[in-house]
Design an enzyme around this catalytic site. Sequence first.
Site, PDB file in Angstrom:
ATOM      1  NE  ARG A 155     -64.066 -72.260 -20.014  1.00  0.00           N
ATOM      2  CZ  ARG A 155     -63.080 -72.886 -20.669  1.00  0.00           C
ATOM      3  NH1 ARG A 155     -63.352 -73.855 -21.520  1.00  0.00           N
ATOM      4  NH2 ARG A 155     -61.844 -72.540 -20.493  1.00  0.00           N
ATOM      5  N   GLY A 199     -50.901 -72.899 -21.801  1.00  0.00           N
ATOM      6  CA  GLY A 199     -51.455 -71.713 -21.141  1.00  0.00           C
ATOM      7  C   GLY A 199     -52.690 -71.313 -21.927  1.00  0.00           C
ATOM      8  CG  ASP A 252     -56.687 -68.901 -35.140  1.00  0.00           C
ATOM      9  OD1 ASP A 252     -56.812 -69.447 -34.028  1.00  0.00           O
ATOM     10  OD2 ASP A 252     -57.365 -69.214 -36.131  1.00  0.00           O
ATOM     11  N   GLY A 253     -55.540 -68.006 -31.847  1.00  0.00           N
ATOM     12  CA  GLY A 253     -56.225 -67.517 -30.640  1.00  0.00           C
ATOM     13  C   GLY A 253     -57.733 -67.459 -30.774  1.00  0.00           C
ATOM     14  CG  ASP A 262     -60.214 -76.667 -21.939  1.00  0.00           C
ATOM     15  OD1 ASP A 262     -60.837 -75.607 -21.742  1.00  0.00           O
ATOM     16  OD2 ASP A 262     -58.994 -76.699 -22.136  1.00  0.00           O
ATOM     17  NE  ARG A 322     -59.130 -72.799 -28.540  1.00  0.00           N
ATOM     18  CZ  ARG A 322     -59.947 -73.504 -29.277  1.00  0.00           C
ATOM     19  NH1 ARG A 322     -60.640 -72.929 -30.213  1.00  0.00           N
ATOM     20  NH2 ARG A 322     -60.066 -74.792 -29.085  1.00  0.00           N
ATOM     21  CG  ASP A 331     -53.701 -79.268 -21.189  1.00  0.00           C
ATOM     22  OD1 ASP A 331     -53.345 -80.455 -21.285  1.00  0.00           O
ATOM     23  OD2 ASP A 331     -54.201 -78.632 -22.135  1.00  0.00           O
TER      24      ASP A 331
END
Length: 486
Positions: free
Chosen positions: A176, A90, A125-126, A262, A93, A252
């Site tokens: 983005r 999911g 840590d995102g 990505d 980050r 993903d």
Amino acid sequence: MKRLDQLDYCHTYADLGASLSSRVNPTPLDDPYLIHANHRLAKTLGIDIESVGDEILTQLLSGQGILDSWSPIAMKYTGHQFGQYNPDLGDGRGLLLTEFVDDKGEKWDFHLKGSGQTPYSRGADGRAVIRSSVREYLISAAMDGLGIPTTCALALSGAKTPIQREEIESAATLLRIAPSHVRFGHFEYLFYSGQPAELKALADYIIHWHMPDLEDSHDKYAAFFQEVTKRTASMIAHWQAYGFCHGVMNTDNMSILGLTFDYGPFAFLDTYLSKHICNHSDYSGRYAFHQQPGIGQWNLSALGYALSSLIDSKQIETSLQGYAPQIQAQYRRLMRARFGLQSKHENDPELINSCLELMEKLGLDFHYTLRVLSETSPNDWAETTLDSTLNKPEFITWLAGYKKRVLLDYSNDQERQTLMQRVNPKYILRTHLAQEAIEQVENGEFDILETWLKVLANPFVEHACPSHWSLPPRNDQKGICLSCSS
Ligand code: AMP
Ligand code: MG
């Protein structure tokens, strides 16, 4: 042009239901600063990004604030990573801050990458760091300039917040933009978690917003899968023709709209190495350059399986069978153009392949070689006159055959050169050049991004920029290691 606070905001994805996302606000970063905003892109989207002012823009990018009309969410998806199904993925980050509809009725996502932890962070840590964010900022522009379908990057910020990677680095966020951030993995999530009604609603949603021509199709879900197959084939054909290695083609990371997505350890080929592995965590070479078309098919099969409640298996199979011919036809068309071949001759594929094989054998640079051929006359392709890096007896022999072949298509060689220059970039975002830009940004030289964006927007013409930007790396500039950890 509309001010940022006047855009026609909407939240169509959140409206699909609670199982597809979690409502999360960004976590603020410390002492943020604006690195760059892509004004050219803002303009094409009809956004007046200047009037908001750099200070507020920086707050919005760093999670210090959101506009009242935004409603950030983390998207839930799953996916196959290196061939293994992972149910725990999911947005770990990044957040879908909001969506908006432009004056043409097209919908766009604002996605903030590096915005802090979410329920899908799995203990990480995102965050994103400057290094990977500058790379994504530039490659988004580079792909677009080359005509390769991609997500875009509207703005980039940095912050003092320290981030632990292999060493301590500075935090960054990237805004983005894409028509949709829905991935193959969204459908896999709904399939494997047994939510067929939601899965159908998601397919309807993508068709409605992004493939409206399919709405009246006799069998719209089969047409939808065929469309995804077609777009994926087109995207990967472009990757192969322009030497782009994605590096992490997990399901993903596959956009349902066929956009390159990505960005992680990606690289453009320097020397033509058909089996190049750009991700140093890819021990088996699953995502090596030459594997990408096959992996695209594998990923589409995984998507087809996830759509099996909507589409008859025979129709899925038919679409999948069409994939390889589509990718091959597009790849051939793009490569013929790169080699300046106009009329069709039986031996053309052989001529192109033998050149690629020679480049590999002799260690020639892929883009530079083709650019030299597009900037020189066949009369210069001799031992005494040829560019020194290409001056190898076997290549000169190949050039003799190539010269005969191009003479069949052009009475005026200038015409060939002009056509070839339009499709063979003079500038390519090579790994060492991206690294150089990262170091400059880390030193506070943000203007370099403006120069790069100008160059990358049209890499086919000469620009006023450092001369080494159009050259292959020296030996000591090769071999920069990239992994997923960014
Ligand atoms: P990627 O390899 O970037 O496609 O990421 C795979 C998964 O890991 C996705 O669910 C990401 O959101 C998540 N992820 C990657 N890096 C981080 C991070 N620093 N913090 C939280 N989640 C992350
Ligand atoms: Mg990802």
